[in-house]
Design a protein around this motif. Structure first.
Motif, PDB file in Angstrom:
ATOM      1  N   ASP A  94      32.728   8.672  49.194  1.00 36.95           N
ATOM      2  CA  ASP A  94      32.176   8.415  47.859  1.00 36.95           C
ATOM      3  C   ASP A  94      32.922   9.190  46.785  1.00 36.95           C
ATOM      4  O   ASP A  94      33.206   8.662  45.708  1.00 36.95           O
ATOM      5  CB  ASP A  94      30.692   8.795  47.817  1.00 36.95           C
ATOM      6  N   VAL A  95      33.225  10.465  47.075  1.00 40.25           N
ATOM      7  CA  VAL A  95      33.862  11.336  46.091  1.00 40.25           C
ATOM      8  C   VAL A  95      34.945  12.164  46.766  1.00 40.25           C
ATOM      9  O   VAL A  95      34.734  12.702  47.859  1.00 40.25           O
ATOM     10  CB  VAL A  95      32.834  12.276  45.423  1.00 40.25           C
ATOM     11  N   LEU A  96      36.094  12.250  46.120  1.00 43.13           N
ATOM     12  CA  LEU A  96      37.153  13.167  46.537  1.00 43.13           C
ATOM     13  C   LEU A  96      37.295  14.242  45.461  1.00 43.13           C
ATOM     14  O   LEU A  96      37.642  13.938  44.314  1.00 43.13           O
ATOM     15  CB  LEU A  96      38.487  12.435  46.704  1.00 43.13           C
ATOM     16  N   ILE A  97      36.976  15.483  45.823  1.00 42.18           N
ATOM     17  CA  ILE A  97      37.200  16.624  44.928  1.00 42.18           C
ATOM     18  C   ILE A  97      38.584  17.165  45.263  1.00 42.18           C
ATOM     19  O   ILE A  97      38.811  17.645  46.384  1.00 42.18           O
ATOM     20  CB  ILE A  97      36.131  17.708  45.123  1.00 42.18           C
ATOM     21  N   HIS A  98      39.509  17.039  44.335  1.00 42.86           N
ATOM     22  CA  HIS A  98      40.899  17.404  44.643  1.00 42.86           C
ATOM     23  C   HIS A  98      41.446  18.352  43.589  1.00 42.86           C
ATOM     24  O   HIS A  98      41.218  18.196  42.399  1.00 42.86           O
ATOM     25  CB  HIS A  98      41.771  16.154  44.700  1.00 42.86           C
ATOM     26  N   GLU A  99      42.170  19.356  44.050  1.00 44.65           N
ATOM     27  CA  GLU A  99      42.790  20.276  43.118  1.00 44.65           C
ATOM     28  C   GLU A  99      43.846  19.563  42.289  1.00 44.65           C
ATOM     29  O   GLU A  99      44.515  18.639  42.758  1.00 44.65           O
ATOM     30  CB  GLU A  99      43.405  21.451  43.869  1.00 44.65           C
ATOM     31  N   ARG A 127      44.313   6.232  47.222  1.00 39.72           N
ATOM     32  CA  ARG A 127      44.594   5.936  48.632  1.00 39.72           C
ATOM     33  C   ARG A 127      43.337   5.974  49.490  1.00 39.72           C
ATOM     34  O   ARG A 127      43.296   5.389  50.570  1.00 39.72           O
ATOM     35  CB  ARG A 127      45.624   6.925  49.186  1.00 39.72           C
ATOM     36  N   CYS A 128      42.320   6.679  49.025  1.00 38.50           N
ATOM     37  CA  CYS A 128      41.068   6.756  49.789  1.00 38.50           C
ATOM     38  C   CYS A 128      40.264   5.459  49.706  1.00 38.50           C
ATOM     39  O   CYS A 128      39.360   5.242  50.512  1.00 38.50           O
ATOM     40  CB  CYS A 128      40.212   7.926  49.299  1.00 38.50           C
ATOM     41  N   GLY A 129      40.556   4.603  48.735  1.00 39.51           N
ATOM     42  CA  GLY A 129      39.845   3.330  48.634  1.00 39.51           C
ATOM     43  C   GLY A 129      39.243   3.121  47.261  1.00 39.51           C
ATOM     44  O   GLY A 129      39.075   4.066  46.465  1.00 39.51           O
ATOM     45  N   GLU A 130      38.891   1.879  46.972  1.00 43.09           N
ATOM     46  CA  GLU A 130      38.398   1.529  45.644  1.00 43.09           C
ATOM     47  C   GLU A 130      37.074   2.197  45.291  1.00 43.09           C
ATOM     48  O   GLU A 130      36.804   2.460  44.122  1.00 43.09           O
ATOM     49  CB  GLU A 130      38.237   0.009  45.539  1.00 43.09           C
ATOM     50  N   ARG A 131      36.244   2.466  46.266  1.00 41.03           N
ATOM     51  CA  ARG A 131      34.922   3.031  45.961  1.00 41.03           C
ATOM     52  C   ARG A 131      34.972   4.534  45.693  1.00 41.03           C
ATOM     53  O   ARG A 131      34.008   5.115  45.206  1.00 41.03           O
ATOM     54  CB  ARG A 131      33.948   2.760  47.110  1.00 41.03           C
ATOM     55  N   THR A 132      36.101   5.162  46.014  1.00 47.49           N
ATOM     56  CA  THR A 132      36.192   6.621  45.911  1.00 47.49           C
ATOM     57  C   THR A 132      36.381   7.073  44.465  1.00 47.49           C
ATOM     58  O   THR A 132      37.314   6.641  43.787  1.00 47.49           O
ATOM     59  CB  THR A 132      37.358   7.150  46.764  1.00 47.49           C
ATOM     60  N   GLN A 133      35.484   7.938  43.999  1.00 49.16           N
ATOM     61  CA  GLN A 133      35.587   8.547  42.677  1.00 49.16           C
ATOM     62  C   GLN A 133      36.295   9.890  42.814  1.00 49.16           C
ATOM     63  O   GLN A 133      36.072  10.628  43.770  1.00 49.16           O
ATOM     64  CB  GLN A 133      34.198   8.764  42.072  1.00 49.16           C
ATOM     65  N   ALA A 134      37.143  10.207  41.835  1.00 52.08           N
ATOM     66  CA  ALA A 134      37.867  11.476  41.856  1.00 52.08           C
ATOM     67  C   ALA A 134      37.183  12.490  40.954  1.00 52.08           C
ATOM     68  O   ALA A 134      36.734  12.159  39.856  1.00 52.08           O
ATOM     69  CB  ALA A 134      39.303  11.268  41.399  1.00 52.08           C
ATOM     70  N   VAL A 135      37.119  13.732  41.432  1.00 54.42           N
ATOM     71  CA  VAL A 135      36.727  14.871  40.595  1.00 54.42           C
ATOM     72  C   VAL A 135      37.864  15.876  40.700  1.00 54.42           C
ATOM     73  O   VAL A 135      38.134  16.406  41.780  1.00 54.42           O
ATOM     74  CB  VAL A 135      35.404  15.499  41.069  1.00 54.42           C
ATOM     75  N   LEU A 136      38.550  16.111  39.597  1.00 54.45           N
ATOM     76  CA  LEU A 136      39.695  17.020  39.597  1.00 54.45           C
ATOM     77  C   LEU A 136      39.245  18.424  39.215  1.00 54.45           C
ATOM     78  O   LEU A 136      38.407  18.605  38.338  1.00 54.45           O
ATOM     79  CB  LEU A 136      40.758  16.533  38.606  1.00 54.45           C
ATOM     80  N   THR A 137      39.838  19.413  39.891  1.00 59.75           N
ATOM     81  CA  THR A 137      39.413  20.792  39.668  1.00 59.75           C
ATOM     82  C   THR A 137      40.590  21.739  39.893  1.00 59.75           C
ATOM     83  O   THR A 137      41.708  21.299  40.201  1.00 59.75           O
ATOM     84  CB  THR A 137      38.238  21.150  40.603  1.00 59.75           C
ATOM     85  N   VAL A 152      44.559   6.227  36.952  1.00 58.13           N
ATOM     86  CA  VAL A 152      45.682   5.520  37.545  1.00 58.13           C
ATOM     87  C   VAL A 152      45.158   4.258  38.207  1.00 58.13           C
ATOM     88  O   VAL A 152      43.973   4.142  38.521  1.00 58.13           O
ATOM     89  CB  VAL A 152      46.427   6.390  38.585  1.00 58.13           C
ATOM     90  N   ASP A 153      46.037   3.295  38.423  1.00 59.11           N
ATOM     91  CA  ASP A 153      45.628   2.025  39.009  1.00 59.11           C
ATOM     92  C   ASP A 153      44.992   2.233  40.378  1.00 59.11           C
ATOM     93  O   ASP A 153      45.542   2.937  41.236  1.00 59.11           O
ATOM     94  CB  ASP A 153      46.841   1.096  39.156  1.00 59.11           C
ATOM     95  N   GLY A 154      43.832   1.624  40.572  1.00 56.42           N
ATOM     96  CA  GLY A 154      43.177   1.655  41.875  1.00 56.42           C
ATOM     97  C   GLY A 154      42.204   2.785  42.056  1.00 56.42           C
ATOM     98  O   GLY A 154      41.341   2.729  42.926  1.00 56.42           O
ATOM     99  N   GLU A 155      42.296   3.841  41.245  1.00 58.65           N
ATOM    100  CA  GLU A 155      41.398   4.993  41.412  1.00 58.65           C
ATOM    101  C   GLU A 155      40.049   4.684  40.809  1.00 58.65           C
ATOM    102  O   GLU A 155      39.951   4.169  39.704  1.00 58.65           O
ATOM    103  CB  GLU A 155      42.017   6.222  40.730  1.00 58.65           C
ATOM    104  N   GLY A 156      38.974   4.983  41.550  1.00 62.11           N
ATOM    105  CA  GLY A 156      37.621   4.801  41.042  1.00 62.11           C
ATOM    106  C   GLY A 156      37.268   3.362  40.749  1.00 62.11           C
ATOM    107  O   GLY A 156      36.437   3.079  39.893  1.00 62.11           O
ATOM    108  N   GLY A 157      37.896   2.404  41.465  1.00 58.18           N
ATOM    109  CA  GLY A 157      37.570   1.004  41.265  1.00 58.18           C
ATOM    110  C   GLY A 157      38.261   0.377  40.069  1.00 58.18           C
ATOM    111  O   GLY A 157      37.935  -0.725  39.645  1.00 58.18           O
ATOM    112  N   GLY A 158      39.269   1.092  39.508  1.00 59.54           N
ATOM    113  CA  GLY A 158      40.025   0.527  38.405  1.00 59.54           C
ATOM    114  C   GLY A 158      39.217   0.339  37.136  1.00 59.54           C
ATOM    115  O   GLY A 158      39.391  -0.640  36.415  1.00 59.54           O
ATOM    116  N   THR A 159      38.319   1.277  36.823  1.00 60.78           N
ATOM    117  CA  THR A 159      37.474   1.147  35.633  1.00 60.78           C
ATOM    118  C   THR A 159      38.241   1.409  34.347  1.00 60.78           C
ATOM    119  O   THR A 159      37.814   0.992  33.274  1.00 60.78           O
ATOM    120  CB  THR A 159      36.294   2.127  35.695  1.00 60.78           C
ATOM    121  N   GLY A 160      39.358   2.143  34.454  1.00 57.06           N
ATOM    122  CA  GLY A 160      40.110   2.495  33.256  1.00 57.06           C
ATOM    123  C   GLY A 160      39.541   3.692  32.518  1.00 57.06           C
ATOM    124  O   GLY A 160      40.121   4.144  31.536  1.00 57.06           O
TER     125      GLY A 160
END
Length: 226
Positions: A94-99, A127-137, A152-160
């Motif tokens: 569901d969520v990728l928390i990435h540095e 790369r984790c998939g369309e449903r994955t939301q990113a949280v940057l930290t 970026v294209d494809g991240e978080g379902g391509g919401t923009g």
């Protein structure tokens, strides 16, 4: 009337609610910890940063059919360079928390320090998939209050929408990351205004004789903190 049928027992070897990892003869400390924490998934893998650096993928939650809120999965990179193995292990979370220590203009610096840039972190989420939301930290101290990042294209379902960038004191429920993302434009503008006001104050201090750190001194200060 006849008595009600007995409640079926949980699966053999399961935890109190029947959704924990099963007990096995080859139990590892990680599996035991997962059961005690009520997790259905607890996986760690080494990543490229310093000795013993690791990323982790967690999962849990009772199925909605059993009165729960539904299963969930979350991945956390820790400090690291982008990892193909982490992207594979975190597929569909569901969520990728990435540095995202540096912005993309400092890609060489990130490679040297074994950190990731904002763009690299977002591509990992993609790369984790369309449903994955990113949280940057884990932003560098050179970005003291926040960093504006484009999707970026494809991240978080391509919401923009701009991705979620963590800031001091931020708290967010797992199922409301999407809501927070919709607010990030306003959050980024708030920090931008703060920085502009802060820069004006610094300029006034410089006129009064205050000393500001040169870039080399700033980087040395970062190294001391690390």
């Amino acid at each position: 009337p006849p008595p009600p049928p007995p409640i079926p027992p949980p699966p053999p070897g399961s935890g109190a609610n029947g959704y924990f990892l099963p007990r096995r003869a080859d139990d590892t400390p990680a599996k035991k910890l997962a059961r005690r924490a009520g997790l259905s998934r607890f996986e760690a893998l080494p990543v490229r940063h310093c000795p013993e650096a690791a990323a982790v993928v967690l999962g849990g939650g009772a199925p909605v059919s059993h009165g729960g809120r539904g299963a969930w999965q979350i991945a956390y990179s820790g400090d690291c360079r982008p990892s193909v193995e982490l992207a594979r292990l975190a597929r569909g979370v569901d969520v990728l928390i990435h540095e995202a220590t540096f912005d993309d203009s400092l890609a060489d610096h990130a490679l040297r320090k074994r950190h990731s840039t904002t763009g690299e972190a977002l591509r990992m989420a993609s790369r984790c998939g369309e449903r994955t939301q990113a949280v940057l930290t884990h932003f560098s101290q050179r970005y003291p209050r926040g960093v504006g990042v484009e999707s970026v294209d494809g991240e978080g379902g391509g919401t923009g929408l701009p991705p979620v960038t963590a800031f001091d004191g931020m708290r967010c429920r797992l199922d409301e990351v999407g809501v927070l993302r919709e607010c990030m434009g306003g959050v980024n503008e708030m920090f931008a205004r703060y920085e502009r006001a802060r820069d004006e104050e610094v300029d006034e201090d410089d006129v009064a004789g205050a000393v500001t750190l040169e870039p080399e001194a700033e980087e040395a200060a970062e190294e001391e903190v690390r």
